[in-house]
Write an enzyme that holds these catalytic residues in place. Structure first.
Site, PDB file in Angstrom:
ATOM      1  N   ARG A   1       0.833  -1.209   0.000  1.00  0.00           N
ATOM      2  CA  ARG A   1       0.000   0.000   0.000  1.00  0.00           C
ATOM      3  C   ARG A   1       0.869   1.260   0.000  1.00  0.00           C
ATOM      4  NH1 ARG A   1      -2.209  -3.741  -1.010  1.00  0.00           N
ATOM      5  NH2 ARG A   1      -4.137  -4.636  -0.211  1.00  0.00           N
TER       6      ARG A   1
ATOM      7  N   SER B   1     -11.364  -0.168   3.235  1.00  0.00           N
ATOM      8  CA  SER B   1     -10.611  -0.456   4.461  1.00  0.00           C
ATOM      9  C   SER B   1      -9.955   0.829   4.952  1.00  0.00           C
ATOM     10  CB  SER B   1      -9.547  -1.518   4.194  1.00  0.00           C
ATOM     11  OG  SER B   1     -10.154  -2.733   3.808  1.00  0.00           O
TER      12      SER B   1
ATOM     13  N   GLU C   1      -5.476   4.328   5.980  1.00  0.00           N
ATOM     14  CA  GLU C   1      -5.173   4.166   4.577  1.00  0.00           C
ATOM     15  C   GLU C   1      -5.595   5.381   3.746  1.00  0.00           C
ATOM     16  OE1 GLU C   1      -6.025   0.885   1.042  1.00  0.00           O
ATOM     17  OE2 GLU C   1      -6.043   0.281   3.138  1.00  0.00           O
TER      18      GLU C   1
END
Length: 333
Positions: free
Chosen positions: A160, A238, A329
């Site tokens: 990520r 998420s 995130e």
């Protein structure tokens, strides 16, 4: 190029929070995108480049500058590679790749947002990441004031993560090129839940259309496919990444996966649930999704301040109970 002064960030993001924008500049070509960015930089106006708005927590006070909304479209096939304009909706691209029998992004079905955002976050799900297929990213470098082509090594992808993310604001993605595998079958299925749903062994293959259908079904079951009629999809997906820690710091009982270099990746969803924030935990107009504890959702009228206060409570609870620090995130302006 269309310039507006009546836009609100809440209407441009999937979380539905954020105040007014001084200037919303909507661009439909890569040339206009470069021009809009260069013009804002030359004038010294604060600038934010916005794709699909699915990974952003926008400020309640709004944005006192330019928001450049990337609405560029287009996919060019070159052999088994696809060169894609940054504003192309990601799931439309995945559907196209499946229809064209090109494997490599089928497990990334149903993810909202634009293609240009995918290399920044190194978007991934169900055992696939875009870094596995990206060969180059054409960008406008605001530091050098010039267009550049970054290859996969230049992008320095991580979990990520990427160079584009680590140097925030510097690179504006114009196009992304993906190298895919021709044929009717998927790449090896690398996620146990998906393999089980497909009825194949982990590492096995399945028809591309079957993989896409299975992923969409799994995501819908978790409220992870944007649907205006589904309140659980007022989210950024998420909200926390799965933490990667040294193996000796693994949490007993928490699902984990090898992450290389003596490290393991922990299940953020398990950590959140086990810290008192199970599905459907609410605080006013924000809280966890009723179907997935890792997604934080908002109700109409919610504010970014409320959302981040709730997220901070989750982070503090996980840290206190397990000694692990969760990292959000979505990008917070």
């Amino acid at each position: 190029m269309l310039v507006r002064s009546d836009a609100r960030l809440a209407d441009l993001t999937t979380l539905g929070v954020g105040g007014p924008v001084d200037r919303l500049v909507e661009v439909t070509t890569a040339a206009d995108l470069v021009s809009a960015v260069a013009e804002a930089d030359a004038a010294g106006r604060p600038l934010f480049v916005l794709g699909g708005g699915s990974n952003v927590v926008a400020p309640d006070a709004g944005w006192s500058g330019d928001v450049v909304a990337v609405r560029t479209r287009g996919v060019e096939r070159r052999g088994d590679a696809l060169e894609v304009q940054a504003g192309e909706p990601w799931d439309d691209l995945v559907a196209l790749s499946v229809a064209e029998q090109l494997a490599g992004m089928e497990a990334l079905s149903g993810i909202p947002g634009s293609t240009g955002a995918t290399p920044v976050q190194n978007v991934g799900a169900y055992g696939q990441e875009v870094s596995q297929t990206i060969t180059e990213v054409r960008v406008y470098d605001r530091t050098e004031r010039a267009e550049r082509v970054l290859d996969a090594a230049d992008c320095a992808f991580g979990y990520r993560d990427s160079r584009l993310k680590r140097e925030p604001g510097r690179f504006v993605v114009l196009t992304v090129t993906f190298a895919l595998d021709p044929g009717p079958l998927s790449r090896p299925v690398g996620y146990a839940e998906l393999a089980k749903r497909l009825g194949v062994e982990l590492g096995g293959r399945a028809p591309l259309a079957d993989v896409r259908a299975a992923v969409l079904e799994l995501r819908r079951g978790k409220g992870m496919v944007v649907d205006p009629a589904d309140p659980d999809t007022r989210s950024a997906g998420s909200f926390f990444t799965n933490p990667v820690v040294p193996a000796e710091q693994a949490v007993p009982g928490c699902p984990s996966w090898p992450a290389g270099d003596g490290r393991v990746k922990l299940s953020a969803a398990w950590l959140v649930q086990s810290s008192g924030f199970g599905r459907g935990t609410r605080a006013g107009r924000v809280g966890t999704s009723s179907r997935h504890s890792l997604a934080l959702t908002t109700e109409p009228g919610a504010t970014a301040e409320e959302l981040m206060a709730f997220a901070d409570r989750v982070v503090a609870a996980v840290r206190e109970r397990f000694g692990v620090t969760l990292v959000p995130e979505p990008q917070r302006l």
